[in-house]
Structures are given as structure tokens and as C-alpha cells.
Design a protein around this motif. Structure first.
Motif, PDB file in Angstrom:
ATOM      1  N   SER A   1      -4.562  11.342   9.250  1.00  0.00           N
ATOM      2  CA  SER A   1      -3.441  10.742   9.974  1.00  0.00           C
ATOM      3  C   SER A   1      -3.357   9.245   9.716  1.00  0.00           C
ATOM      4  N   LEU A   2      -2.248   8.816   9.150  1.00  0.00           N
ATOM      5  CA  LEU A   2      -2.009   7.389   8.955  1.00  0.00           C
ATOM      6  C   LEU A   2      -1.906   6.677  10.297  1.00  0.00           C
ATOM      7  N   TYR A   3      -1.247   7.282  11.260  1.00  0.00           N
ATOM      8  CA  TYR A   3      -1.041   6.617  12.546  1.00  0.00           C
ATOM      9  C   TYR A   3      -2.351   6.401  13.294  1.00  0.00           C
ATOM     10  N   ASP A   4      -3.337   7.266  13.094  1.00  0.00           N
ATOM     11  CA  ASP A   4      -4.647   7.029  13.704  1.00  0.00           C
ATOM     12  C   ASP A   4      -5.262   5.741  13.150  1.00  0.00           C
ATOM     13  N   VAL A   5      -5.154   5.545  11.839  1.00  0.00           N
ATOM     14  CA  VAL A   5      -5.688   4.333  11.204  1.00  0.00           C
ATOM     15  C   VAL A   5      -4.947   3.103  11.710  1.00  0.00           C
ATOM     16  N   LEU A   6      -3.630   3.194  11.799  1.00  0.00           N
ATOM     17  CA  LEU A   6      -2.844   2.058  12.273  1.00  0.00           C
ATOM     18  C   LEU A   6      -3.138   1.748  13.736  1.00  0.00           C
ATOM     19  N   GLU A   7      -3.325   2.788  14.541  1.00  0.00           N
ATOM     20  CA  GLU A   7      -3.592   2.572  15.963  1.00  0.00           C
ATOM     21  C   GLU A   7      -4.927   1.855  16.166  1.00  0.00           C
ATOM     22  N   ARG A   8      -5.938   2.218  15.383  1.00  0.00           N
ATOM     23  CA  ARG A   8      -7.237   1.558  15.515  1.00  0.00           C
ATOM     24  C   ARG A   8      -7.152   0.065  15.189  1.00  0.00           C
ATOM     25  N   ALA A   9      -6.197  -0.289  14.315  1.00  0.00           N
ATOM     26  CA  ALA A   9      -6.018  -1.695  13.948  1.00  0.00           C
ATOM     27  C   ALA A   9      -4.994  -2.399  14.843  1.00  0.00           C
ATOM     28  N   GLY A  10      -4.453  -1.684  15.835  1.00  0.00           N
ATOM     29  CA  GLY A  10      -3.450  -2.267  16.717  1.00  0.00           C
ATOM     30  C   GLY A  10      -2.086  -2.403  16.076  1.00  0.00           C
ATOM     31  N   ASN A  11      -1.810  -1.592  15.060  1.00  0.00           N
ATOM     32  CA  ASN A  11      -0.547  -1.713  14.322  1.00  0.00           C
ATOM     33  C   ASN A  11       0.270  -0.417  14.323  1.00  0.00           C
ATOM     34  N   ARG A  12       0.080   0.408  15.326  1.00  0.00           N
ATOM     35  CA  ARG A  12       0.861   1.634  15.370  1.00  0.00           C
ATOM     36  C   ARG A  12       2.320   1.324  15.705  1.00  0.00           C
ATOM     37  N   PRO A  13       3.270   1.880  14.951  1.00  0.00           N
ATOM     38  CA  PRO A  13       4.689   1.612  15.252  1.00  0.00           C
ATOM     39  C   PRO A  13       5.103   2.239  16.572  1.00  0.00           C
ATOM     40  N   VAL A  14       6.108   1.613  17.208  1.00  0.00           N
ATOM     41  CA  VAL A  14       6.584   2.097  18.504  1.00  0.00           C
ATOM     42  C   VAL A  14       8.020   2.614  18.444  1.00  0.00           C
ATOM     43  N   SER A  15       8.704   2.364  17.346  1.00  0.00           N
ATOM     44  CA  SER A  15      10.078   2.859  17.208  1.00  0.00           C
ATOM     45  C   SER A  15      10.384   3.051  15.726  1.00  0.00           C
ATOM     46  N   ALA A  16      11.432   3.812  15.451  1.00  0.00           N
ATOM     47  CA  ALA A  16      11.802   4.077  14.061  1.00  0.00           C
ATOM     48  C   ALA A  16      13.269   4.448  13.979  1.00  0.00           C
ATOM     49  N   VAL A  17      13.829   4.228  12.810  1.00  0.00           N
ATOM     50  CA  VAL A  17      15.183   4.666  12.489  1.00  0.00           C
ATOM     51  C   VAL A  17      15.076   5.629  11.316  1.00  0.00           C
TER      52      VAL A  17
ATOM     53  N   ASN B   1      -6.311  -1.170   3.014  1.00  0.00           N
ATOM     54  CA  ASN B   1      -6.998  -0.203   2.163  1.00  0.00           C
ATOM     55  C   ASN B   1      -6.458   1.201   2.415  1.00  0.00           C
ATOM     56  N   PRO B   2      -5.553   1.687   1.588  1.00  0.00           N
ATOM     57  CA  PRO B   2      -4.991   3.030   1.806  1.00  0.00           C
ATOM     58  C   PRO B   2      -6.022   4.147   1.705  1.00  0.00           C
ATOM     59  N   LEU B   3      -7.188   3.866   1.108  1.00  0.00           N
ATOM     60  CA  LEU B   3      -8.232   4.887   1.017  1.00  0.00           C
ATOM     61  C   LEU B   3      -8.834   5.200   2.387  1.00  0.00           C
ATOM     62  N   GLU B   4      -8.570   4.337   3.378  1.00  0.00           N
ATOM     63  CA  GLU B   4      -9.027   4.613   4.741  1.00  0.00           C
ATOM     64  C   GLU B   4      -8.343   5.848   5.327  1.00  0.00           C
ATOM     65  N   VAL B   5      -7.159   6.158   4.824  1.00  0.00           N
ATOM     66  CA  VAL B   5      -6.386   7.261   5.386  1.00  0.00           C
ATOM     67  C   VAL B   5      -6.883   8.570   4.772  1.00  0.00           C
TER      68      VAL B   5
ATOM     69  N   SER C   1       0.856  -1.189   0.000  1.00  0.00           N
ATOM     70  CA  SER C   1       0.000   0.000   0.000  1.00  0.00           C
ATOM     71  C   SER C   1       0.888   1.234   0.000  1.00  0.00           C
ATOM     72  N   ARG C   2       0.550   2.162  -0.879  1.00  0.00           N
ATOM     73  CA  ARG C   2       1.334   3.394  -0.986  1.00  0.00           C
ATOM     74  C   ARG C   2       0.467   4.612  -0.716  1.00  0.00           C
ATOM     75  N   LEU C   3       1.063   5.552   0.015  1.00  0.00           N
ATOM     76  CA  LEU C   3       0.441   6.843   0.286  1.00  0.00           C
ATOM     77  C   LEU C   3       1.440   7.943  -0.044  1.00  0.00           C
ATOM     78  N   ALA C   4       0.997   8.951  -0.770  1.00  0.00           N
ATOM     79  CA  ALA C   4       1.812  10.150  -0.975  1.00  0.00           C
ATOM     80  C   ALA C   4       0.935  11.332  -0.590  1.00  0.00           C
ATOM     81  N   ARG C   5       1.454  12.170   0.324  1.00  0.00           N
ATOM     82  CA  ARG C   5       0.641  13.262   0.854  1.00  0.00           C
ATOM     83  C   ARG C   5       1.458  14.544   0.964  1.00  0.00           C
ATOM     84  N   LEU C   6       0.817  15.649   0.629  1.00  0.00           N
ATOM     85  CA  LEU C   6       1.375  16.967   0.901  1.00  0.00           C
ATOM     86  C   LEU C   6       0.819  17.406   2.247  1.00  0.00           C
ATOM     87  N   ARG C   7       1.714  17.639   3.217  1.00  0.00           N
ATOM     88  CA  ARG C   7       1.289  18.001   4.562  1.00  0.00           C
ATOM     89  C   ARG C   7       1.402  19.502   4.749  1.00  0.00           C
ATOM     90  N   MET C   8       0.331  20.106   5.263  1.00  0.00           N
ATOM     91  CA  MET C   8       0.271  21.555   5.449  1.00  0.00           C
ATOM     92  C   MET C   8      -0.131  21.879   6.879  1.00  0.00           C
TER      93      MET C   8
END
Length: 249
Positions: A174-190, A167-171, A140-147
Motif C-alpha cells: 500500500s502506497l498510502y500506508d507509506v505516505l501516512e507513516r511520513a505524514g503525507n497521506r492525501p486527504v482529497s482528490a479529483v 524511495n519508491p522501493l519502500e512501497v 518517483s514512479r510506481l506501476a503496479r498490477l493490483r489483484m
């Protein structure tokens, strides 16, 4: 002091001191830096500048173009040349994993998003390797202009496994809101950050001149299990962001 007084009272622009258009460019840059030409203010016309400095219209035009190329001046069709309005710089912590929407909300800013792409695709070789996708998997790919408060700040291009984001159309924001509702929010990053000069397309989206300074950030986000679930390539305006990291002994 007005720009007229500044140019008339300054040392003459002479041929023995380097190209005349560069001398005029430096003189106008000094006026901008000192506040004589304030952000958003109009420059005198090419004819007026030529009269004030005893330079030809061709020389004046080259000096103004050099300031346009450096991002100090913007030209508006039918209106003239104006000093660029400098964007307020934002400090972004490198020690916290937050979404753009959450970060701007903490600052009291209103966020907007312009969707550039929402699709399910066959993955690229980089996506297969980075996300450890099995043979035949899609991404799934998302490209967004953030303002924020109406100002474009960043372009984010994210790739996620379809079992994480079916389904990327759910976003819609906030992508992280969608991921959090599914229990898949990331907890760390590099993250990897590098300096770039913006290409024509990205500069147009961010509302800055082509070639302006930008920041490219590549981020790999992980679940608590260590699985990489998000591969993001972001482009930030170089005139709007300072990234800050807290270091402890």
C-alpha cells in the motif's frame, strides 16, 4: 435443455437471413445469455457444431472467432473453446478516498500486488505541470498490477514528488500506508473517468481479451494544504467495476 437440443430445435440457419456465421454467433450468444452454455463450460467442437447446424467448418470457425473477439468465449490451446467466466462486479464509491488495499480488505478480500516499476526519474512535461515540480526536480514512479483473491483488477501508474516519496522501493503493497507513516497521506482528490478499449499489453496483464472494455481513471491527490502530491493513471477492468457516487440535494 442442452446446447445440442437448443441448436437442433431452433430455426434453421439460412442464407437469406444474413451471413451464416453471424446467425450462428447470435444463436450461441443466446445460449450463453440464457445459461444453456454456463460460464466455464465447453462449446461443442467445430465438427459437432457444423454437424448440428449444417454449416462448414470455416463458417463455424468465423462464428467462434467473433465470440472470442467480443470476450464471450476463450480458446485454450489443445483444450477447445470455453464460455468466459464472468467476473463478479465490485461497487467502488467515488465519495471516499481510500487505497485499493483498504477497499478490498473491507470486502474481506485478500489483496496482492505485482510491481511493474519502482523508479526515480526525470519527470515528463505532464508530471512537471501537474505536480508543480521545480526545475531540476525528479519524480518517483510506481506501476503496479493490483489483484484481489488472485484476480487481476487494475493497473495503477503513480507519480509523486521525491520529497513526498524519496524511495519508491519502500512501497511493497500500500502506497498510502507509506505516505501516512511520513505524514503525507492525501486527504482529497479529483478524478476523471473515461471509457476505453484495452490495448494488447494492458489486456494481457488484466487477463481479458485485447479490445475489451476498460475504465481509465486519472486522479490528482492533495494534502490538506491543497498541494498536489500524487498523479495516478489507472486502468480498471470494465467487467469488474461499477463506480458509484452518492448525490444529495
Amino acid at each position: 435443455m442442452t446446447i445440442t437440443d437448443f441448436l437442433k430445435d431452433g430455426p434453421p440457419i439460412e442464407s437469406g437471413s444474413g451471413p451464416r456465421y453471424l446467425q450462428l454467433r447470435e444463436r450461441l450468444s443466446a445460449a450463453i445469455e440464457s445459461g444453456i452454455l454456463a460460464p466455464g463450460s465447453a462449446l461443442p467442437s467445430e465438427r459437432e457444431l457444423g454437424h448440428l447446424t449444417d454449416l462448414s467448418r470455416v463458417t463455424v470457425r468465423k462464428a467462434i472467432q467473433a465470440l472470442v473477439d467480443s470476450g464471450d468465449i476463450v480458446q485454450r490451446q489443445g483444450s477447445g473453446s470455453f464460455v468466459t467466466e464472468k467476473a463478479e462486479r465490485l461497487q467502488q464509491s467515488l465519495s471516499q478516498l481510500t487505497s485499493f488495499s483498504e477497499d478490498m480488505a473491507r470486502r474481506g478480500m485478500t489483496t496482492e500486488v505485482r510491481m511493474l516499476e519502482q523508479s526515480v526519474c526525470l519527470p515528463s512535461a505532464d508530471e512537471v505541470e501537474t505536480l508543480a515540480l521545480p526545475p531540476g526536480a525528479s519524480v518517483s514512479r510506481l506501476a503496479r498490477l493490483r489483484m484481489a483473491d488472485g484476480r487481476p483488477l487494475a493497473i495503477e501508474r503513480a507519480s509523486l514528488p521525491t520529497d513526498i516519496l524519496p524511495n519508491p522501493l519502500e512501497v511493497t503493497s500500500s502506497l498510502y500506508d507509506v505516505l501516512e507513516r511520513a505524514g503525507n497521506r492525501p486527504v482529497s482528490a479529483v478524478q476523471k473517468i473515461s471509457a476505453i478499449n484495452l490495448g494488447e499489453d494492458d489486456a494481457a496483464l488484466l487477463g481479458v481479451p485485447e479490445g475489451a472494455a476498460g475504465l481509465k481513471i486519472e486522479r490528482l491527490s492533495h494534502l490538506a494544504s491543497g498541494r498536489v502530491i500524487e498523479f495516478v493513471k489507472s486502468i480498471y477492468r470494465g467487467d469488474a467495476y461499477d463506480f458509484v457516487a452518492e448525490l444529495r440535494l
